[in-house]
Design a protein around this motif. Structure first.
Motif, PDB file in Angstrom:
ATOM      1  N   ILE A  76      28.928  42.118  -2.908  1.00  0.00           N
ATOM      2  CA  ILE A  76      30.367  41.845  -2.904  1.00  0.00           C
ATOM      3  C   ILE A  76      30.830  41.430  -1.514  1.00  0.00           C
ATOM      4  CG2 ILE A  76      32.632  42.953  -3.103  1.00  0.00           C
ATOM      5  CD1 ILE A  76      31.326  44.626  -5.430  1.00  0.00           C
ATOM      6  N   ARG A  77      30.417  42.175  -0.490  1.00  0.00           N
ATOM      7  CA  ARG A  77      30.889  41.848   0.857  1.00  0.00           C
ATOM      8  C   ARG A  77      30.296  40.527   1.341  1.00  0.00           C
ATOM      9  NH1 ARG A  77      27.597  43.459   5.158  1.00  0.00           N
ATOM     10  NH2 ARG A  77      25.749  44.593   4.517  1.00  0.00           N
ATOM     11  N   ARG A  78      29.038  40.282   1.024  1.00  0.00           N
ATOM     12  CA  ARG A  78      28.421  39.016   1.447  1.00  0.00           C
ATOM     13  C   ARG A  78      29.084  37.816   0.767  1.00  0.00           C
ATOM     14  NH1 ARG A  78      22.780  41.894   1.398  1.00  0.00           N
ATOM     15  NH2 ARG A  78      22.683  42.509   3.581  1.00  0.00           N
ATOM     16  N   GLN A  79      29.498  38.008  -0.477  1.00  0.00           N
ATOM     17  CA  GLN A  79      30.232  36.947  -1.178  1.00  0.00           C
ATOM     18  C   GLN A  79      31.556  36.663  -0.462  1.00  0.00           C
ATOM     19  OE1 GLN A  79      30.725  37.709  -5.386  1.00  0.00           O
ATOM     20  NE2 GLN A  79      32.270  36.116  -5.611  1.00  0.00           N
ATOM     21  N   ALA A  80      32.246  37.714  -0.024  1.00  0.00           N
ATOM     22  CA  ALA A  80      33.512  37.536   0.713  1.00  0.00           C
ATOM     23  C   ALA A  80      33.271  36.799   2.025  1.00  0.00           C
ATOM     24  CB  ALA A  80      34.177  38.888   0.969  1.00  0.00           C
ATOM     25  N   TYR A  81      32.205  37.171   2.740  1.00  0.00           N
ATOM     26  CA  TYR A  81      31.884  36.502   4.016  1.00  0.00           C
ATOM     27  C   TYR A  81      31.641  35.011   3.778  1.00  0.00           C
ATOM     28  CZ  TYR A  81      30.611  41.285   5.561  1.00  0.00           C
ATOM     29  OH  TYR A  81      30.588  42.627   5.847  1.00  0.00           O
ATOM     30  N   GLN A  82      30.834  34.724   2.761  1.00  0.00           N
ATOM     31  CA  GLN A  82      30.488  33.335   2.477  1.00  0.00           C
ATOM     32  C   GLN A  82      31.730  32.539   2.063  1.00  0.00           C
ATOM     33  OE1 GLN A  82      27.527  32.899  -0.581  1.00  0.00           O
ATOM     34  NE2 GLN A  82      27.188  30.748  -0.128  1.00  0.00           N
ATOM     35  N   ASN A  83      32.560  33.126   1.204  1.00  0.00           N
ATOM     36  CA  ASN A  83      33.783  32.441   0.763  1.00  0.00           C
ATOM     37  C   ASN A  83      34.702  32.111   1.932  1.00  0.00           C
ATOM     38  OD1 ASN A  83      32.864  32.657  -1.865  1.00  0.00           O
ATOM     39  ND2 ASN A  83      34.231  34.340  -2.407  1.00  0.00           N
ATOM     40  N   ALA A  84      34.680  32.928   2.974  1.00  0.00           N
ATOM     41  CA  ALA A  84      35.529  32.703   4.148  1.00  0.00           C
ATOM     42  C   ALA A  84      34.836  31.860   5.218  1.00  0.00           C
ATOM     43  CB  ALA A  84      35.951  34.043   4.746  1.00  0.00           C
ATOM     44  N   GLY A  85      33.634  31.400   4.949  1.00  0.00           N
ATOM     45  CA  GLY A  85      32.910  30.603   5.933  1.00  0.00           C
ATOM     46  C   GLY A  85      32.527  31.411   7.161  1.00  0.00           C
ATOM     47  N   TYR A  86      32.339  32.716   6.979  1.00  0.00           N
ATOM     48  CA  TYR A  86      31.963  33.637   8.067  1.00  0.00           C
ATOM     49  C   TYR A  86      32.959  33.606   9.223  1.00  0.00           C
ATOM     50  CZ  TYR A  86      27.765  34.025   5.329  1.00  0.00           C
ATOM     51  OH  TYR A  86      26.892  34.241   4.282  1.00  0.00           O
ATOM     52  N   ARG A  87      34.235  33.389   8.882  1.00  0.00           N
ATOM     53  CA  ARG A  87      35.340  33.426   9.840  1.00  0.00           C
ATOM     54  C   ARG A  87      36.405  34.377   9.323  1.00  0.00           C
ATOM     55  NH1 ARG A  87      35.442  30.837  14.091  1.00  0.00           N
ATOM     56  NH2 ARG A  87      34.369  28.927  14.555  1.00  0.00           N
ATOM     57  N   CYS A  88      37.169  34.922  10.242  1.00  0.00           N
ATOM     58  CA  CYS A  88      38.238  35.843   9.890  1.00  0.00           C
ATOM     59  C   CYS A  88      39.310  35.118   9.080  1.00  0.00           C
ATOM     60  CB  CYS A  88      38.849  36.439  11.153  1.00  0.00           C
ATOM     61  SG  CYS A  88      40.186  37.605  10.829  1.00  0.00           S
TER      62      CYS A  88
END
Length: 196
Positions: free
Chosen positions: A52-64
Motif C-alpha cells: 500500500i505505501r509503495r503504491q502511494a510513493y509510486q503514484n506521487a512520483g516519489y515526491r511529497c
C-alpha cells in the motif's frame, strides 16, 4: 457507515473561526490518544502495508504531495489521512469514527508536521513549527495559534473511544479481512496523563 449528518470539528475546517478561509497547504493531524497504534502499519500484515505505501510513493512520483520535495535519507513516507466523524445516535448520544480517506506520500519534514505531538516528543518542535510556517507562508504568531488549536482538538478527541473504518482501502483494490472496528469494542484511554 450510517448516513447521518457527520460533525467534523477539526482545526482544518474552523481555524481561527474563519470557516470561509482557504485551507492551508500543510495541516497538523494529531491522532487521538485513544487511537494511537491503530494505524495500517500495526493492523495489516507487513507485506500488505508495504504494498500500500509503495503504491502511494509510486503514484506521487516519489515526491511529497504537499511541497514536492524529497527527504535526504529517503524521499517520502506514507501518511494515513483520516477524518474524524461523530454520528448522532438515539437518546442524544454520538458514535465517533476515525475514517481512512487516503494514503499520502510526504517528505519527512511535512510528515513530521502532520504528527506535531510526536515531533515535540522527539525534541523537534521548533523545526516542525518553522516548516509549517514556511510551507503555509504564515507568521510565527499564526503558526502558534494554529498549533494550539490543533492540540485543543486533540485533547477533545482523546476523551472518547473512536471506531476505526479502513474501508477506503477497497477503493484501491485492497481487501483486508476486517474493515471496521466499532467504538463500543475499543478500550477507552485515560488521556489525563498524556501530552503530545
Amino acid at each position: 457507515m450510517a448516513t447521518a449528518s457527520p460533525i467534523d470539528s477539526s482545526p482544518e475546517t474552523r481555524f481561527g473561526g474563519l470557516e470561509s478561509c482557504a485551507l492551508p497547504r500543510l495541516t497538523v493531524e494529531l491522532v487521538p490518544a485513544t487511537t494511537i497504534c491503530s494505524n495500517l502499519r500495526s493492523i495489516l500484515p507487513p507485506e500488505d502495508w508495504d504494498g500500500i505505501r509503495r503504491q502511494a510513493y509510486q503514484n506521487a512520483g516519489y515526491r511529497c504531495e504537499i511541497c514536492a520535495g524529497k527527504g535526504s535519507s529517503h524521499p517520502v513516507e506514507a501518511h494515513e489521512q483520516w477524518t474524524y466523524v461523530e454520528l448522532p445516535m438515539p437518546a442524544g448520544h454520538t458514535e465517533s469514527w476515525q475514517v481512512l480517506t487516503s494514503i499520502w506520500a510526504l517528505c519527512p519534514a511535512c510528515h513530521e508536521v502532520k504528527h506535531l505531538g510526536f515531533a515535540e516528543q522527539k525534541g523537534r518542535l521548533p523545526q516542525a513549527m518553522a516548516w509549517l510556517a514556511a510551507i503555509n507562508g504564515w507568521s510565527f504568531a499564526t503558526t502558534v495559534a494554529y498549533a494550539q488549536e490543533a492540540f485543543s482538538t486533540w485533547r477533545q478527541r482523546s476523551r472518547r473511544p473512536w471506531g476505526l473504518d479502513i474501508g477506503w482501502l477497497e477503493t484501491i483494490g485492497w481487501h483486508p479481512p476486517v474493515l471496521r472496528w466499532p467504538p463500543s469494542i475499543r478500550e477507552t484511554f485515560d488521556v489525563s496523563s498524556v501530552r503530545p
